[in-house]
Design an enzyme around this catalytic site. Sequence first.
Site, short mmCIF file in Angstrom:
data_model
loop_
_atom_site.label_atom_id
_atom_site.label_comp_id
_atom_site.label_asym_id
_atom_site.label_seq_id
_atom_site.Cartn_x
_atom_site.Cartn_y
_atom_site.Cartn_z
N LYS A 121 -65.03 24.92 17.42
CA LYS A 121 -63.91 24.57 16.71
C LYS A 121 -62.55 25.17 17.14
CE LYS A 121 -63.08 22.03 12.68
NZ LYS A 121 -64.07 21.35 11.92
N ASP A 161 -59.50 16.81 13.00
CA ASP A 161 -59.93 17.68 11.87
C ASP A 161 -58.58 17.75 11.31
OD1 ASP A 161 -62.20 19.37 10.64
OD2 ASP A 161 -60.16 20.43 10.04
P1 NDP Z 1 -56.51 15.09 7.14
O1 NDP Z 1 -55.52 15.76 7.74
O2 NDP Z 1 -56.71 13.61 7.48
O3 NDP Z 1 -56.34 15.27 5.48
C1 NDP Z 1 -56.43 16.44 4.92
C2 NDP Z 1 -55.97 16.28 3.38
O4 NDP Z 1 -56.13 17.39 2.68
C3 NDP Z 1 -54.34 15.85 3.05
O5 NDP Z 1 -54.53 14.93 1.93
C4 NDP Z 1 -53.99 17.13 2.82
O6 NDP Z 1 -52.75 17.13 2.22
C5 NDP Z 1 -55.01 17.81 2.16
N1 NDP Z 1 -54.98 19.17 2.40
C6 NDP Z 1 -54.97 19.84 3.59
N2 NDP Z 1 -54.80 21.13 3.43
C7 NDP Z 1 -54.58 21.30 2.14
C8 NDP Z 1 -54.41 22.49 1.26
N3 NDP Z 1 -54.53 23.74 1.66
N4 NDP Z 1 -54.15 22.44 -0.12
C9 NDP Z 1 -54.44 21.12 -0.69
N5 NDP Z 1 -54.58 20.13 0.24
C10 NDP Z 1 -54.72 20.24 1.32
O7 NDP Z 1 -57.83 15.89 7.34
P2 NDP Z 1 -59.49 15.28 7.10
O8 NDP Z 1 -59.32 14.32 6.20
O9 NDP Z 1 -60.01 15.14 8.51
O10 NDP Z 1 -60.14 16.82 6.72
C11 NDP Z 1 -60.44 16.77 5.26
C12 NDP Z 1 -61.41 17.86 5.26
O11 NDP Z 1 -62.65 17.28 5.76
C13 NDP Z 1 -61.25 19.32 5.90
O12 NDP Z 1 -62.08 20.38 5.28
C14 NDP Z 1 -62.10 18.96 7.11
O13 NDP Z 1 -62.58 20.00 8.00
C15 NDP Z 1 -63.20 18.37 6.74
N6 NDP Z 1 -63.81 17.28 7.75
C16 NDP Z 1 -63.46 16.70 8.57
C17 NDP Z 1 -64.16 15.64 9.22
C18 NDP Z 1 -63.39 14.55 10.27
O14 NDP Z 1 -64.06 13.77 10.95
N7 NDP Z 1 -62.01 14.55 10.12
C19 NDP Z 1 -65.58 16.08 9.35
C20 NDP Z 1 -66.08 16.59 8.75
C21 NDP Z 1 -65.36 17.61 7.74
P3 NDP Z 1 -51.30 17.35 2.98
O15 NDP Z 1 -51.12 16.13 3.76
O16 NDP Z 1 -50.26 17.49 2.13
O17 NDP Z 1 -51.52 18.53 3.73
O1 2IT Z 2 -65.71 19.50 10.52
C1 2IT Z 2 -66.10 18.33 11.38
O2 2IT Z 2 -67.48 17.88 11.45
C2 2IT Z 2 -65.25 17.83 12.20
N1 2IT Z 2 -64.05 17.84 12.18
C3 2IT Z 2 -65.46 16.30 13.29
C4 2IT Z 2 -65.98 17.34 14.60
C5 2IT Z 2 -66.48 16.01 15.49
O3 2IT Z 2 -66.63 16.78 16.54
O4 2IT Z 2 -66.43 14.98 15.24
#
Ligand code: NDP
Ligand code: 2IT
Length: 448
Positions: A121, A161
Site C-alpha cells: 500500500k 484508494d
Molecule cells: P473515495 O476517495 O472515492 O471516497 C472516500 C469517501 O469516504 C468520500 O465520500 C470521503 O469523503 C469519505 N471519507 C474519507 N475519509 C473520511 C473521513 N476521515 N471521515 C469521513 N468520511 C471520509 O475512496 P474509496 O471509495 O475508494 O474508498 C473508501 C474506502 O474503501 C476506504 O476505506 C478504502 O480503503 C476502501 N477500499 C477501496 C477500494 C477501491 O477499490 N477503491 C478497494 C477496497 C477498499 P470526503 O470526500 O469528504 O473526504
Molecule cells: O484496499 C484495496 O483493496 C484497494 N484500494 C484496491 C487495491 C488494488 O490493487 O486494486
Amino acid sequence: MPIMTTIKERDPEQREFHQAVAEVLESVKPVLDRNPAYRKAAVLERITEPERVIMFRVPWMDDQEQVRVNRGFRVEMSSAIGPYKGGLRFHPSVNLGIIKFLAFEQVFKNSLTTLTLGGGKGGSDFNPKDKSENEVMRFCQSFMMELSHHIGPNTDVPAGDIGVGAREIGYLFGTYKRMRNEFTGVLTGKSIHWGGSLIRPEATGYGAVFFAAEMLATRNDTLQDKICLVSGSGNVAQYTTEKLLELGGKVVTLSDSAGYIYDEAGITAEKLAWVKRLKNYRRGRIAEYIEQFPEALYRPVDDSLHYNPLWNHKAHCAFPCATQNEINEHDANNLLANGVTLICEGANMPSTPEAVDIILAEKILYGPGKAANAGGVAVSGLEMAQNSMRLNWPAAEVEERLHQIMKSIHRTCLDAAADYGLPGNYVAGANIAGFTKVVNAMLDQGLV
Ligand code: NDP
Ligand code: 2IT
C-alpha cells in the site's frame, strides 16, 4: 517478550497498525497451536515486518508558484504469493502507521482472492480536494518520479484508494510511461481506453454486495426490500449503492467527511446518477443533495457527539464505505438496536475492536473488510491478466468472474471458521484462511 509488545515498543505511534495486527494475531492463535512448524519458523515476527518501506519527499509547485513538500510512502509488505499489490491513498491523515495497517490488511485480502497477488500500500498526506487540476497533475508527476524506481508490472502494482481515482491514475501512468519508456500494466484502475478493465470501477462495491448476498443466503434470505445504510459517497459507496438497488435493496444514506444525508424515500438510480456527477466530475459536497432533492435531510458532522448519527436509523443492513474506525462501540450498539442484522464492510477496518466485539457477540451476519471488499483488488488482478495478454474481456465476463471470486471468498471464510470451531465467524475465517496460504508459501520459499 510477547510479539504484540515488541511491535508496540518498536513503533509506539502506529495505532492503526497495532489494531490490524492485534486482530489477526488473535484469530490465528489456534492455527499456530495446531501447526508448531509455524512458531518455530517465526512466521508472526516475519509477516508483521514489511519486506520493504519506502518513504520519500514529494516536492511540487502550487498555482501561486509556491514550493510545497509532501511525504510519499510505499510499504511493500509481502511478496510471498505474488508481486506487491494494493492501492495508493492521498489524504491529509496519511502517515506511516496508516499505510502499514492498510498494507498488512491487503496481504490477507489478496490471499483470499484466489489470485497470485502479494500485498502493499502507498500514498501521501497530499489533499487533492482543495487543489486545482494542474496542481493535482504536478503532484502526481512528482510522486511518480520517485515511485517509478520501486514498482513494475512484475514487482509492485499500485492502484487507487481514497483520493486516488481515474484522474490520478491517468497522471501517474503517464509519468511512469514517460520515465521508463514502457507501456505495461504497472498500475490498475486505468481508463478502459488504454488498458483498464471493464468493471474495475464498480468492482469493490459490487463485490461487497455479492458478499452480502452470499451471507444472507446462508439464512435463506436476500437483499430484496432491505433498507440499507451506506456511508461515504466515493467509489466504493457509489457502486455498493448501485448493486444494492439492482438487487432490490433500498439505500437511505450517503455521507462525506462534512456530513451525511438521509433520504427516507430511498436513493433511486436517477438520484445516484446525480451523486456520481456531483462527486466524480463537479467534486462537490454531499450537502448539495438536499438542494436537489429537498425531501431528504442533511446533518453536518458534529464532533461533540460520541456516535455517528448515520448509524442510528432503522435499517436491516449497514455498508460502511468511507474510512477506518467509522463505527465505534456506540455505533455498533445503535445499529443493533435499530434492527440491523447484516454489516458488510466496503471500507478497510471501518469498525473499532470494541465495535467488532459487540457485533460478533450478537452473531449477526458480519463481513469484515478484508473479505467483503476484496472484489476491487480481485478485478485489479484480472486487469493485470488482461494486460499481460493484451486483451480486454467484456464487462459481463469480468462481472461473472468477480461474482465467482466473491462466492469463493465467502465459502473459504466459512470453511476455515468451521474448521476451527467458529461457525459463521467471518472475521476468524478470513484471517485464518488468508494467513495460512501466505505462511505456507513463506515456508516453501525458505527463510524469507
Ligand atoms: P473515495 O476517495 O472515492 O471516497 C472516500 C469517501 O469516504 C468520500 O465520500 C470521503 O469523503 C469519505 N471519507 C474519507 N475519509 C473520511 C473521513 N476521515 N471521515 C469521513 N468520511 C471520509 O475512496 P474509496 O471509495 O475508494 O474508498 C473508501 C474506502 O474503501 C476506504 O476505506 C478504502 O480503503 C476502501 N477500499 C477501496 C477500494 C477501491 O477499490 N477503491 C478497494 C477496497 C477498499 P470526503 O470526500 O469528504 O473526504
Ligand atoms: O484496499 C484495496 O483493496 C484497494 N484500494 C484496491 C487495491 C488494488 O490493487 O486494486
